[in-house]
Every structure is written in structure tokens, then in C-alpha cells.
Design a protein around this motif. Sequence first.
Motif, PDB file in Angstrom:
ATOM      1  N   UNK A  66       0.796  -1.230   0.000  1.00  0.00           N
ATOM      2  CA  UNK A  66       0.000   0.000   0.000  1.00  0.00           C
ATOM      3  C   UNK A  66       0.827   1.278   0.000  1.00  0.00           C
ATOM      4  N   UNK A  67       2.081   1.182   0.438  1.00  0.00           N
ATOM      5  CA  UNK A  67       2.962   2.356   0.484  1.00  0.00           C
ATOM      6  C   UNK A  67       4.405   1.860   0.467  1.00  0.00           C
ATOM      7  N   UNK A  68       5.342   2.653  -0.057  1.00  0.00           N
ATOM      8  CA  UNK A  68       6.741   2.213  -0.069  1.00  0.00           C
ATOM      9  C   UNK A  68       7.213   1.839   1.335  1.00  0.00           C
ATOM     10  N   UNK A  73      17.970  -4.469   2.523  1.00  0.00           N
ATOM     11  CA  UNK A  73      18.192  -5.321   1.359  1.00  0.00           C
ATOM     12  C   UNK A  73      16.914  -5.616   0.576  1.00  0.00           C
ATOM     13  N   UNK A  74      15.768  -5.545   1.239  1.00  0.00           N
ATOM     14  CA  UNK A  74      14.492  -5.800   0.568  1.00  0.00           C
ATOM     15  C   UNK A  74      13.603  -4.583   0.748  1.00  0.00           C
ATOM     16  N   UNK A  75      13.066  -4.125  -0.374  1.00  0.00           N
ATOM     17  CA  UNK A  75      12.160  -2.968  -0.368  1.00  0.00           C
ATOM     18  C   UNK A  75      10.924  -3.341  -1.178  1.00  0.00           C
ATOM     19  N   UNK A  76       9.779  -2.862  -0.738  1.00  0.00           N
ATOM     20  CA  UNK A  76       8.512  -3.223  -1.373  1.00  0.00           C
ATOM     21  C   UNK A  76       7.700  -1.953  -1.574  1.00  0.00           C
ATOM     22  N   UNK A  77       7.037  -1.860  -2.731  1.00  0.00           N
ATOM     23  CA  UNK A  77       6.195  -0.684  -2.990  1.00  0.00           C
ATOM     24  C   UNK A  77       5.109  -1.035  -4.003  1.00  0.00           C
ATOM     25  N   UNK A  78       3.994  -0.325  -3.917  1.00  0.00           N
ATOM     26  CA  UNK A  78       2.939  -0.558  -4.912  1.00  0.00           C
ATOM     27  C   UNK A  78       3.371  -0.035  -6.273  1.00  0.00           C
ATOM     28  N   UNK A  79       2.823  -0.628  -7.324  1.00  0.00           N
ATOM     29  CA  UNK A  79       3.109  -0.175  -8.684  1.00  0.00           C
ATOM     30  C   UNK A  79       1.813  -0.264  -9.482  1.00  0.00           C
TER      31      UNK A  79
END
Length: 138
Positions: A66-68, A73-79
Motif C-alpha cells: 500500500x505504500x513504499x 536489502x528488501x524494499x517493497x512498494x505498490x506499482x
Amino acid sequence: MSSVIEQSVQARMVASAPRMETLPATLQYDRRDPFAVRMAFPAPATLEGTEVAWEFSRELLTTGMDAPAGVGDVRVRPFGYDRTVLEFHAVEGVAMVHVRTAELRRFLERAQELVPVGDEHRFLDLDRSLTDLLGGPC
């Protein structure tokens, strides 16, 4: 009831080429390690020719849809409307994959059924963890 959940997902590798390569990946959640999620890529899908797996927190995956989220080492974000980007940072470089957000949500719902958020502490084996940390039985 099994203590491990596995779910296959199709990840799309983001590359400099205009076409993104689709590769299989497996998400895994084990209630014996209730805070972690594992994402593995099979040997044929990696540059090294061996399975590559990344472990990161369930909370990171949940938040990153839902948000960055993430600074390590690991990053997640909506696209866009229906995708989530997972970035895996290593010495060799950065790998970015897109996964359908609906697949991630389905996986997290199954993990939630196995270990509800907030109840993770009930599934920790602190005696085993301390034994491992201290190098064997005292």
C-alpha cells in the motif's frame, strides 16, 4: 493443519529491455518463524544457476503493498493498480520484480489464518532459539 504455507507466483523481472521476463517464484510462510516470509527463485531463473531465496518480514510485505516500505536489502512498494514491486539489493546489484498484488494478498490471508498478526509470539520457540544462539545445550 500444516505449519508451512507455500504459494507459487509469477514474478516479472524488471530489466532495461522493454520486455519483462516472467519467472516462477515461491512464497513460503512457516509458523515456526512467524515474523518471516521467504521468496525463492528456482535455479533456472537466476544468473547463478542455483536457487536464490530472500527472507524478509511479513509486516514489510503487508505494508509495502500500500505504500513504499523498507530501507535495507528488501524494499517493497505498490506499482500501478494491480502490481507490487519487490526490490532485492545485493552486492552484485539490484533485482526488481513485479508480482500481482492479489496473489500477495491471497498469500498473506493464508498466513493470517495460520498465525494471526499480533499472535506471532505464541509460535516462537525461545528455548530452541537460545540454544541455537548459544551454540548448543547448556
